[in-house]
Design a protein around this motif. Structure first.
Motif, PDB file in Angstrom:
ATOM      1  N   ILE A 132      39.604  36.088  43.610  1.00 47.06           N
ATOM      2  CA  ILE A 132      39.617  36.380  42.172  1.00 47.06           C
ATOM      3  C   ILE A 132      39.762  37.886  41.957  1.00 47.06           C
ATOM      4  N   GLY A 133      39.018  38.670  42.703  1.00 50.70           N
ATOM      5  CA  GLY A 133      39.116  40.125  42.598  1.00 50.70           C
ATOM      6  C   GLY A 133      40.503  40.635  42.940  1.00 50.70           C
ATOM      7  N   LYS A 134      41.125  40.048  43.943  1.00 49.44           N
ATOM      8  CA  LYS A 134      42.481  40.463  44.330  1.00 49.44           C
ATOM      9  C   LYS A 134      43.499  40.138  43.237  1.00 49.44           C
ATOM     10  N   ILE A 135      43.302  39.002  42.567  1.00 48.07           N
ATOM     11  CA  ILE A 135      44.198  38.647  41.458  1.00 48.07           C
ATOM     12  C   ILE A 135      44.005  39.633  40.304  1.00 48.07           C
ATOM     13  N   LYS A 136      42.752  39.970  39.999  1.00 51.87           N
ATOM     14  CA  LYS A 136      42.467  40.949  38.946  1.00 51.87           C
ATOM     15  C   LYS A 136      43.098  42.301  39.281  1.00 51.87           C
ATOM     16  N   ASP A 137      43.046  42.664  40.560  1.00 46.24           N
ATOM     17  CA  ASP A 137      43.622  43.943  40.995  1.00 46.24           C
ATOM     18  C   ASP A 137      45.129  44.021  40.742  1.00 46.24           C
ATOM     19  N   LEU A 138      45.783  42.862  40.613  1.00 49.99           N
ATOM     20  CA  LEU A 138      47.218  42.827  40.302  1.00 49.99           C
ATOM     21  C   LEU A 138      47.483  43.095  38.815  1.00 49.99           C
ATOM     22  N   GLY A 139      46.408  43.205  38.035  1.00 55.82           N
ATOM     23  CA  GLY A 139      46.558  43.422  36.597  1.00 55.82           C
ATOM     24  C   GLY A 139      46.733  42.130  35.828  1.00 55.82           C
ATOM     25  N   VAL A 140      46.399  41.023  36.452  1.00 59.63           N
ATOM     26  CA  VAL A 140      46.553  39.708  35.838  1.00 59.63           C
ATOM     27  C   VAL A 140      45.340  39.399  34.961  1.00 59.63           C
ATOM     28  N   ASN A 141      45.590  38.812  33.805  1.00 66.45           N
ATOM     29  CA  ASN A 141      44.522  38.366  32.914  1.00 66.45           C
ATOM     30  C   ASN A 141      44.016  37.036  33.446  1.00 66.45           C
ATOM     31  N   ILE A 142      42.846  37.050  34.072  1.00 69.82           N
ATOM     32  CA  ILE A 142      42.309  35.837  34.687  1.00 69.82           C
ATOM     33  C   ILE A 142      40.932  35.527  34.110  1.00 69.82           C
ATOM     34  N   ASP A 143      40.773  34.296  33.665  1.00 72.18           N
ATOM     35  CA  ASP A 143      39.519  33.786  33.117  1.00 72.18           C
ATOM     36  C   ASP A 143      38.943  32.860  34.184  1.00 72.18           C
ATOM     37  N   ALA A 144      38.082  33.424  35.040  1.00 68.35           N
ATOM     38  CA  ALA A 144      37.535  32.679  36.174  1.00 68.35           C
ATOM     39  C   ALA A 144      36.085  32.295  35.896  1.00 68.35           C
ATOM     40  N   PHE A 145      35.767  31.035  36.131  1.00 68.19           N
ATOM     41  CA  PHE A 145      34.397  30.567  35.925  1.00 68.19           C
ATOM     42  C   PHE A 145      34.136  29.352  36.799  1.00 68.19           C
ATOM     43  N   ASP A 146      32.868  29.034  36.956  1.00 68.57           N
ATOM     44  CA  ASP A 146      32.442  27.876  37.749  1.00 68.57           C
ATOM     45  C   ASP A 146      32.581  26.610  36.891  1.00 68.57           C
ATOM     46  N   ALA A 147      33.614  25.822  37.152  1.00 67.82           N
ATOM     47  CA  ALA A 147      33.823  24.576  36.415  1.00 67.82           C
ATOM     48  C   ALA A 147      33.147  23.393  37.105  1.00 67.82           C
TER      49      ALA A 147
END
Length: 190
Positions: free
Chosen positions: A117-132
């Motif tokens: 998740i952190g690596k995706i955020k580092d790409l500048g991607v808008n990511i809504d990550a949560f425990d589903a």
């Protein structure tokens, strides 16, 4: 609406097909032209699967190419990373933080990547990550992760809660309606 392109990605058996059907249903109910693809991948072997939903005033094809997805709904963290190149600039990934080991990790041929998740955020991607997974377990079924994720996705749409719940009622067997309604509401509130 000119067009909207949504990818639903996950691992075989997680309910990507039901999520696609339900999302397609609500878009149809809203009067949009909708095209939904079939599941692609090794779904029966626990492999990566993807479905495409395209809609708008007129939808011509259910296929989404790299850089075209407005939203990616990911049922598992590694799948979010696998498909991130399909997200268009300004798009949003809604993902479950759950990690499911793919076959190479299970067999010891590879390791599950750390801090995805952190690596995706580092790409500048808008990511809504949560425990589903936790809300799904709370309503009584790990299989409800798909509906929890749609509840979270609903926050990005102008549709009413009742419109989403109607689509659930029209898409699942009667004996699972209450469970899925609860899963949706927990996802929306997460």
């Amino acid at each position: 609406m000119d067009s909207l392109k949504i990818m639903i990605v996950g691992v075989g058996g997680q309910g990507t097909l039901l999520a696609s059907k339900l999302l397609g249903k609500i878009l149809l109910n809203k009067g949009y032209d909708v095209k939904v693809s079939e599941v692609h991948g090794m779904s029966q072997r626990g492999g990566s699967v993807v479905t495409y939903i395209c809609c708008g005033d007129r939808a011509y094809s259910p296929v989404i190419d790299e850089g075209e997805a407005d939203y990616i709904v990911s049922f598992e963290a590694l799948e979010a990373a696998r498909w991130v190149s399909y997200l268009k600039k300004g798009g949003i990934i809604v993902t479950n933080t759950q990690e499911i080991n793919p076959m190479p990790v299970i067999t010891g041929a590879a390791q599950y990547p750390e801090k995805i998740i952190g690596k995706i955020k580092d790409l500048g991607v808008n990511i809504d990550a949560f425990d589903a997974l936790t809300p799904a377990v709370k309503v009584g079924s790990v299989k409800a992760v798909n509906i929890v994720l749609l509840g979270r996705l609903s926050k990005y749409f102008d549709f009413t809660e009742e419109e989403w719940l109607t689509a659930i009622r029209e898409s699942v067997p009667d004996r699972f309606i209450k469970l899925n309604e609860e899963a949706f509401l927990l996802g929306k509130q997460a």
